[in-house]
Motif scaffolding. Structure first.
Motif, PDB file in Angstrom:
ATOM      1  N   LEU A  12      32.266  33.822  30.074  1.00  0.00           N
ATOM      2  CA  LEU A  12      32.878  33.811  31.714  1.00  0.00           C
ATOM      3  C   LEU A  12      33.220  35.702  31.434  1.00  0.00           C
ATOM      4  N   LEU A  13      34.137  36.078  30.492  1.00  0.00           N
ATOM      5  CA  LEU A  13      34.994  36.946  30.245  1.00  0.00           C
ATOM      6  C   LEU A  13      34.840  38.412  30.074  1.00  0.00           C
ATOM      7  N   ALA A  14      32.929  37.913  30.064  1.00  0.00           N
ATOM      8  CA  ALA A  14      32.370  39.579  28.914  1.00  0.00           C
ATOM      9  C   ALA A  14      31.244  40.110  30.344  1.00  0.00           C
ATOM     10  N   ASP A  15      31.379  41.453  30.451  1.00  0.00           N
ATOM     11  CA  ASP A  15      30.351  42.230  31.242  1.00  0.00           C
ATOM     12  C   ASP A  15      28.727  42.047  30.627  1.00  0.00           C
ATOM     13  N   ARG A  51      29.341  38.114  38.394  1.00  0.00           N
ATOM     14  CA  ARG A  51      31.329  37.186  38.809  1.00  0.00           C
ATOM     15  C   ARG A  51      31.402  36.484  39.635  1.00  0.00           C
ATOM     16  N   GLN A  52      30.526  36.652  40.644  1.00  0.00           N
ATOM     17  CA  GLN A  52      31.143  35.230  41.198  1.00  0.00           C
ATOM     18  C   GLN A  52      30.718  33.674  41.029  1.00  0.00           C
ATOM     19  N   LEU A  53      30.089  34.071  39.586  1.00  0.00           N
ATOM     20  CA  LEU A  53      29.926  32.812  39.584  1.00  0.00           C
ATOM     21  C   LEU A  53      30.233  32.191  38.166  1.00  0.00           C
ATOM     22  N   SER A  54      30.962  33.121  37.424  1.00  0.00           N
ATOM     23  CA  SER A  54      32.191  32.964  37.029  1.00  0.00           C
ATOM     24  C   SER A  54      33.243  32.847  37.472  1.00  0.00           C
ATOM     25  N   LEU A  55      34.017  33.556  38.944  1.00  0.00           N
ATOM     26  CA  LEU A  55      34.912  33.047  39.827  1.00  0.00           C
ATOM     27  C   LEU A  55      34.827  32.082  40.698  1.00  0.00           C
ATOM     28  N   ILE A  72      39.526  39.495  36.613  1.00  0.00           N
ATOM     29  CA  ILE A  72      38.095  39.313  36.594  1.00  0.00           C
ATOM     30  C   ILE A  72      38.550  39.442  37.503  1.00  0.00           C
ATOM     31  N   ASP A  73      39.045  39.447  38.582  1.00  0.00           N
ATOM     32  CA  ASP A  73      39.277  40.058  40.276  1.00  0.00           C
ATOM     33  C   ASP A  73      40.532  39.803  40.874  1.00  0.00           C
ATOM     34  N   PRO A  74      41.043  40.926  40.332  1.00  0.00           N
ATOM     35  CA  PRO A  74      42.953  41.280  40.484  1.00  0.00           C
ATOM     36  C   PRO A  74      43.290  41.580  41.675  1.00  0.00           C
ATOM     37  N   LEU A  75      42.334  41.834  42.901  1.00  0.00           N
ATOM     38  CA  LEU A  75      42.341  41.763  44.300  1.00  0.00           C
ATOM     39  C   LEU A  75      41.682  39.900  45.251  1.00  0.00           C
ATOM     40  N   ARG A  76      41.530  39.279  44.231  1.00  0.00           N
ATOM     41  CA  ARG A  76      40.500  38.401  45.244  1.00  0.00           C
ATOM     42  C   ARG A  76      41.894  37.356  45.547  1.00  0.00           C
ATOM     43  N   GLU A  77      42.260  37.304  46.172  1.00  0.00           N
ATOM     44  CA  GLU A  77      42.747  35.734  46.919  1.00  0.00           C
ATOM     45  C   GLU A  77      43.142  34.772  46.614  1.00  0.00           C
ATOM     46  N   SER A  78      41.859  33.812  46.030  1.00  0.00           N
ATOM     47  CA  SER A  78      41.895  32.350  46.202  1.00  0.00           C
ATOM     48  C   SER A  78      42.808  31.647  45.151  1.00  0.00           C
ATOM     49  N   PRO A  79      42.001  32.350  43.778  1.00  0.00           N
ATOM     50  CA  PRO A  79      43.097  32.144  42.523  1.00  0.00           C
ATOM     51  C   PRO A  79      44.590  32.783  42.484  1.00  0.00           C
ATOM     52  N   TYR A  80      45.382  33.291  43.010  1.00  0.00           N
ATOM     53  CA  TYR A  80      46.651  33.548  43.552  1.00  0.00           C
ATOM     54  C   TYR A  80      47.334  32.230  44.203  1.00  0.00           C
ATOM     55  N   ARG A  81      45.657  31.529  44.693  1.00  0.00           N
ATOM     56  CA  ARG A  81      46.480  30.573  45.705  1.00  0.00           C
ATOM     57  C   ARG A  81      46.429  29.420  44.783  1.00  0.00           C
ATOM     58  N   HIS A  83      46.134  28.448  33.558  1.00  0.00           N
ATOM     59  CA  HIS A  83      45.290  29.162  32.326  1.00  0.00           C
ATOM     60  C   HIS A  83      44.031  29.297  33.386  1.00  0.00           C
ATOM     61  N   LEU A  84      43.425  28.680  33.669  1.00  0.00           N
ATOM     62  CA  LEU A  84      41.863  29.274  34.835  1.00  0.00           C
ATOM     63  C   LEU A  84      42.306  29.946  36.166  1.00  0.00           C
ATOM     64  N   SER A  85      43.738  29.680  36.425  1.00  0.00           N
ATOM     65  CA  SER A  85      43.133  31.272  37.357  1.00  0.00           C
ATOM     66  C   SER A  85      43.448  32.273  36.889  1.00  0.00           C
ATOM     67  N   LEU A  86      44.951  32.400  36.321  1.00  0.00           N
ATOM     68  CA  LEU A  86      45.010  33.774  35.718  1.00  0.00           C
ATOM     69  C   LEU A  86      43.743  34.614  34.777  1.00  0.00           C
ATOM     70  N   THR A  87      42.350  33.441  34.024  1.00  0.00           N
ATOM     71  CA  THR A  87      41.424  34.030  34.007  1.00  0.00           C
ATOM     72  C   THR A  87      40.931  34.804  34.810  1.00  0.00           C
ATOM     73  N   ALA A  88      40.704  33.711  36.498  1.00  0.00           N
ATOM     74  CA  ALA A  88      40.408  34.321  37.293  1.00  0.00           C
ATOM     75  C   ALA A  88      40.712  35.590  38.108  1.00  0.00           C
ATOM     76  N   MET A  89      42.051  35.671  37.854  1.00  0.00           N
ATOM     77  CA  MET A  89      42.684  36.800  38.333  1.00  0.00           C
ATOM     78  C   MET A  89      42.456  37.776  37.750  1.00  0.00           C
TER      79      MET A  89
END
Length: 239
Positions: free
Chosen positions: A121-124, A142-146, A175-184, A167-173
């Motif tokens: 989930l962490l590599a390209d 990327r979408q599957l990982s998120l 991958i995509d620092p502007l995606r709202e759902s991990p912040y929620r 831990h998992l929310s920070l990992t998702a952030m």
């Protein structure tokens, strides 16, 4: 008996046969990766034009035939070839498909940290390649990982495991620092632990990230999260 063939595309190209790395030229690597990313099979003409876009149709078909011949010299069982289509042999293990399936069956989020499949989930996908046909596949991965990380974070929250959710929310952030759902999810996890200051800091950090683009702003639902949890956004209990 079929050899043990594993193809790794996440983080870089690697083909192993019976545990030993196989050496392929770049053109054979690209052909194998292209076929592997179309598990139902791909039309030969389409593959030739995608892999050799600067060639004429005739030269592209000839290049495909040459690449297939060289690939069969490495292992005749990797790609199944017909007069019209190509497909990866079903016995070939591919990380971008089988590895992610194994991860999805891997159980609770708490057991993911440090597990090899979790690193998928962490590599390209093929990070050093610049082929146009990889664009959609990279976004799909990327979408599957998120979605995987967020679903496991939500499950951890439901199970009362806020630490794993964080831990998992920070990992998702990451991958995509502007995606709202991990912040929620991260805010909810901090609030579940009673760490209101961390929750406020998370929301403020998200606001600052979005401030660089005037078209973006936190959703009303995110802004009202503290109210729904019985707290005011400035930290004052409203009950």
């Amino acid at each position: 008996m079929m050899p043990d063939v594993q193809l790794h595309l996440i983080g870089g190209f690697e083909l192993t046969i019976s545990g030993s790395p196989a050496t392929l030229q770049p053109v054979q690597q690209r052909l194998l990766a292209f076929v592997a990313l179309t598990p139902r099979g791909v039309d030969r003409e389409f593959a030739a034009l995608q892999l050799w876009p600067d060639h004429s149709e005739e030269r592209a078909r000839a290049s495909l035939r040459s690449a297939l011949w060289r690939l069969r010299r490495v292992s005749a069982e990797i790609v199944v070839v017909s007069s019209t289509h190509l497909r990866l042999n079903t016995h070939v293990w591919v990380d971008v498909r089988h590895g992610l399936e194994e991860l999805a069956r891997g159980g609770d989020a708490a057991g993911l940290d440090g597990a090899l499949p979790f690193q998928l989930l962490l590599a390209d996908l093929l990070p050093d390649w610049y082929d146009d046909w990889l664009t959609i596949e990279r976004e799909r991965l990327r979408q599957l990982s998120l979605h995987f990380l967020e679903s496991r974070a939500q499950k951890a929250l439901t199970d009362g495991d806020a630490a794993t959710a964080i831990h998992l929310s920070l990992t998702a952030m990451s991958i995509d620092p502007l995606r709202e759902s991990p912040y929620r999810l991260l805010i909810e996890a901090h609030l579940a632990e009673g760490n209101e200051r961390d929750a406020h800091r998370t929301l403020d950090g998200y606001r600052k990230r979005l401030a660089f683009d005037p078209r973006l702003a936190p959703s009303r639902e995110l802004e009202e999260l503290f109210w729904r949890r019985g707290r005011c956004a400035n930290g004052v209990d409203v009950n």
